[in-house]
Design an enzyme around this catalytic site. Structure first.
Site, PDB file in Angstrom:
ATOM      1  N   GLU A 305      -7.060   3.472   4.618  1.00 56.61           N
ATOM      2  CA  GLU A 305      -5.842   3.910   3.940  1.00 56.61           C
ATOM      3  C   GLU A 305      -4.723   4.191   4.941  1.00 56.61           C
ATOM      4  O   GLU A 305      -4.893   4.968   5.885  1.00 56.61           O
ATOM      5  CB  GLU A 305      -6.164   5.167   3.106  1.00 56.61           C
ATOM      6  N   THR A 347      -2.883   0.011  -2.479  1.00 57.81           N
ATOM      7  CA  THR A 347      -4.250  -0.253  -2.033  1.00 57.81           C
ATOM      8  C   THR A 347      -4.856  -1.443  -2.778  1.00 57.81           C
ATOM      9  O   THR A 347      -5.540  -2.282  -2.196  1.00 57.81           O
ATOM     10  CB  THR A 347      -5.153   0.975  -2.270  1.00 57.81           C
ATOM     11  N   HIS A 460      -4.495   9.438   2.943  1.00 55.70           N
ATOM     12  CA  HIS A 460      -3.493   9.109   1.916  1.00 55.70           C
ATOM     13  C   HIS A 460      -2.298  10.056   2.044  1.00 55.70           C
ATOM     14  O   HIS A 460      -2.459  11.222   2.376  1.00 55.70           O
ATOM     15  CB  HIS A 460      -4.113   9.229   0.517  1.00 55.70           C
ATOM     16  N   ASP A 522      -4.535  -0.833   5.078  1.00 54.73           N
ATOM     17  CA  ASP A 522      -4.138  -1.442   3.799  1.00 54.73           C
ATOM     18  C   ASP A 522      -2.636  -1.650   3.671  1.00 54.73           C
ATOM     19  O   ASP A 522      -2.180  -2.673   3.197  1.00 54.73           O
ATOM     20  CB  ASP A 522      -4.718  -0.682   2.585  1.00 54.73           C
ATOM     21  N   HIS A 523      -1.856  -0.667   4.124  1.00 48.91           N
ATOM     22  CA  HIS A 523      -0.390  -0.788   3.973  1.00 48.91           C
ATOM     23  C   HIS A 523       0.299   0.269   4.809  1.00 48.91           C
ATOM     24  O   HIS A 523      -0.351   1.091   5.449  1.00 48.91           O
ATOM     25  CB  HIS A 523       0.017  -0.673   2.510  1.00 48.91           C
TER      26      HIS A 523
HETATM   27  C1  GP9 Z   1      -7.029   5.511  -5.006  1.00 51.41           C
HETATM   28  C2  GP9 Z   1      -6.337   4.782  -3.912  1.00 51.41           C
HETATM   29  C3  GP9 Z   1      -4.916   5.183  -3.899  1.00 51.41           C
HETATM   30  O1  GP9 Z   1      -8.069   4.832  -5.566  1.00 51.41           O
HETATM   31  O2  GP9 Z   1      -6.504   3.420  -4.006  1.00 51.41           O
HETATM   32  O3  GP9 Z   1      -4.240   4.616  -2.845  1.00 51.41           O
HETATM   33  P1  GP9 Z   1      -2.781   4.032  -3.015  1.00 51.41           P
HETATM   34  O4  GP9 Z   1      -2.867   2.839  -3.884  1.00 51.41           O
HETATM   35  O5  GP9 Z   1      -1.916   5.109  -3.598  1.00 51.41           O
HETATM   36  O6  GP9 Z   1      -2.401   3.679  -1.619  1.00 51.41           O
HETATM   37 MN    MN Z   2      -3.566   2.802  -0.020  1.00 51.15          MN
END
Ligand code: GP9
Ligand code: MN
Length: 675
Positions: A305, A347, A460, A522-523
């Site tokens: 994350e 995500t 997060h 992821d981002h």
């Molecule tokens: C929760 C998670 C949230 O399942 O995927 O992350 P996000 O999409 O807010 O980066």
């Molecule tokens: Mn994410």
């Protein structure tokens, strides 16, 4: 005498008028009173949606009935009572009225009959949602109904979740049915109400229902909800704006709109054109230097994350922020010029890119919007090669619609929040260290080879960590205006340790040599140019640096037996699936991937959802108005701004890929290609 007579007549006439008016009011009052059955019916339904809100632990209202009534009246007279809009009470009443006002046009036995039928239908929906929520923490959407085959497997468990109190949802339906039978037998004459009174009342209720639905809904959209409503993160988020009945009508409307009214029908020519495009892309594919090197090995994909590349190999007060990732990058294959391409689906978009090598959609999360499509997905491909496939993510299974789309992508088992043992919660879920530890223990029991996709969550936004886990010495970083950046460093430092422990665990269990390990972010962090500390730390003052820093996430590949190496070419999340399939001994040219093999040093290009892109030489930042000429084109080596013509070629290639990807999703084309 005459005069007296005349006055007497006037008085009498006035009196008659008064009596007449009184009569009218009396009849109207009587009529309204005679609608008590409808009022009771509305209350019963309201009680039922309240029951669902209790079961689902969602907010119905923050005020008790009296306080609510007080605030409501105050609001009607211009008071500033925003609390009446908290929760779904108003919109629930509104939607019930909209759904049932037509009953007021009926009377007598007919009304009772249709009331019972309406009650049966609505109560059944509420009951089904209640049972479904207990199992999936989600509401039944059209997509869910379409995917009933998968949901069917757990049908028995859903019924095991039935509580005695749920019977209350249907009890009055039974009562109504009995009442109807009793009344039908008696031949009592019913006085027909005046058409004017009937239609007037029904219209009044319709207008009231409309107002109670649209005012709170529009208000929440204006207060920032529109983004969440349109983005479709999860059905429950939509529910928070619409209430239960509102959710179903919004959901059905959206479905009809997407699938019938605004559906683009693809002609045979368009389909084969798209197929030709894939054939062309596949003809360019060459085996990479590690082709087949990890054949038959287990695969663990660790999607971290908000992990960005700028923290790697950097120190704060002489201490490495990510010592473990730095070590892993050095001892394995490392791509420092790897870019994320997620859009609104965050995500889920990163997962989608990995799984399908298609672009995310511009409208929302593909996981939500195109869950029913056919995919040529990495887990399915590995399944065919004999792999067991699974995902570990310690959050609600319904979030991003994961539990619905995973079977579609070829995932056998999804370990979500309830499958993990309790541990300290940080932010949204149990901490990454515990999550990774439990996942590892589970993996150690798997039949080999297996494919495990782990999606971490501790880091997060807003990256807050408990005091005792803030282990990085960030002294000197306290002075910044906002704590986000400092929190981010702490959070990533913690996650780095958790990853270090996880990899050590793999080694200790003797699994690392049999495993291809893939780690990437992821981002971006969501920190903007306004986060001064972030901009300073990353030297992202100018638009080009800022743009590239934000898109840049690390990629580390551990391929057993491969010598450590750093690759400077540009690669992106879109390239993951074809690259992995190649290393794992499959043939990416047999599939429908838009991405390329990462080893192709020349052709590397990361195109983003808005058309922006990065190649080894050029960076193009698309303008927010979507007009190509208003974008900015840069020569990366020097940071020099160029005329937009210099960026035209790669822009066109990227735009074509985006269009192909959108067509594949909108037309569900992979199902239609001749294989
Ligand atoms: C929760 C998670 C949230 O399942 O995927 O992350 P996000 O999409 O807010 O980066
Ligand atoms: Mn994410």
């Amino acid at each position: 005498m005459e005069k007296i007579k005349l006055e007497y007549g006037n008085i009498m006439r006035k009196r008659e008028k008064g009596v007449f008016l009184l009569e009218k009011i009396k009849t109207a009052g009587k009529f309204l009173l005679s609608q008590w059955d409808y009022a009771l019916f509305v209350l019963l339904l309201l009680g039922k949606v309240y029951y669902f809100s209790n079961v689902s632990g969602t907010l119905f209202t923050t005020l008790g009935p009296f306080a609510y009534a007080g605030e409501f009246v105050a609001w009607l007279f211009g008071g500033d009572s925003d609390r009446i809009f908290e929760g779904v009470l108003l919109i629930s009443i509104g939607t019930i009225l909209l759904g049932t006002f037509w009953l007021l046009l009926l009377y007598g036995r007919k009304r009772l009959f249709w009331m019972a039928i309406t009650n049966l239908v609505l109560s059944f929906i509420i009951l089904a949602d209640t049972l479904y929520f207990r199992y999936f923490e989600d509401i039944i959407s059209v997509t869910v109904l379409m995917q009933m085959r998968q949901v069917g497997d757990v049908g028995e468990s859903i019924f095991a979740l039935f509580r005695l109190s749920d019977a209350l949802l249907m009890a009055d339906v039974l009562l109504m049915a009995i009442l109807w039978v009793v009344i039908s037998r008696k031949k009592t004459a019913v006085t027909k109400p005046s058409g004017f009174a009937k239609v007037g009342t029904a219209l009044l209720v319709l207008v009231l229902g409309w107002q109670l639905t649209t005012v709170p809904f529009n208000k929440s959209m204006e207060d920032g909800g529109a983004w969440q409503f349109n983005k479709l993160i999860s059905n429950m988020r939509v529910y928070n704006f619409t209430g239960l009945l509102g959710f179903h009508s919004a959901n059905i409307t959206r479905y009809i709109d997407d699938n019938f009214i605004n559906r683009k029908v693809y002609s045979e020519d368009e389909i084969s054109e798209s197929q030709d495009w894939f054939d062309g892309r596949n003809a360019e594919r060459m085996p990479g230097p590690y082709s087949g090197m990890a054949e038959g090995k287990n695969v663990i994909v660790l999607q971290v994350e908000a992990l960005q590349n700028f923290v790697l190999n950097r120190e704060v007060n002489g201490e490495e922020i990510t010592p473990n990732l730095n070590r892993l990058a050095q001892e394995n294959l490392y791509f420092p010029n790897f870019y994320e391409q997620t859009a609104l689906g965050r995500t889920s978009d990163a997962e989608f890119l990995l799984n399908t090598s298609l672009y995310p959609t511009a409208e929302g999360s593909a996981y939500m919007l195109y869950a029913e499509n056919t995919y040529d997905a990495l887990p399915s491909i590995l399944k065919e090669q004999g792999y067991g496939t699974n995902v570990f993510h310690p959050y609600k299974a319904s979030f991003w619609n994961r539990y619905i789309i995973y079977p579609q992508l070829g995932i056998d088992t999804f370990y979500s929040d309830d499958d993990f043992e309790e541990a300290e919660v940080i932010g949204w879920a149990i901490n990454d260290e515990a999550m990774l530890d439990q996942s590892l223990e589970e993996m150690a029991t798997f039949t080999e080879p297996f494919y495990s996709h782990i999606v971490t969550l501790t880091s997060h936004h807003p990256f807050e960590m408990p005091e005792e886990l803030q282990l990085l010495n960030t002294e000197g970083y306290d002075g910044y205006q906002d704590r986000h950046f400092k929190n981010y460093l702490q959070s990533i430092h913690y996650v780095d340790q958790a990853i270090g422990k996880f990899v050590d665990g793999l080694e200790q269990k003797g699994m690392l040599d049999d495993t291809m390990l893939v780690i990437y972010g992821d981002h971006s962090t969501g920190m903007t140019a306004n986060t001064k500390a972030f901009v300073e730390f990353t030297e992202a003052e100018d638009p080009l640096n800022y743009f590239e820093t934000n898109k840049n996430v690390p990629l580390i590949l551990h391929i057993p037996g491969a010598e450590p190496k750093t690759f400077s070419q540009v690669a992106s999340q879109l390239d993951l699936a074809p690259t992995l399939v190649d290393v794992l001994g499959g043939d990416p040219a047999q599939h429908h991937f838009i991405g390329r093999n990462m080893w192709d040093a020349e052709g590397g290009r990361a195109t983003f959802r808005d058309g922006s892109f990065i190649t080894s030489e050029l960076s193009f930042i698309a303008s927010s108005d979507g007009i190509y000429d208003n974008g900015s084109c840069f020569w990366r080596m020097t940071g020099e701004a160029m005329g937009v013509e210099a960026c035209e070629e790669p822009f066109k290639e990227g735009s074509k890929e985006l269009q192909i990807s959108d067509d594949v999703l909108r037309g569900d084309l992979l199902k239609k290609f001749e294989r």
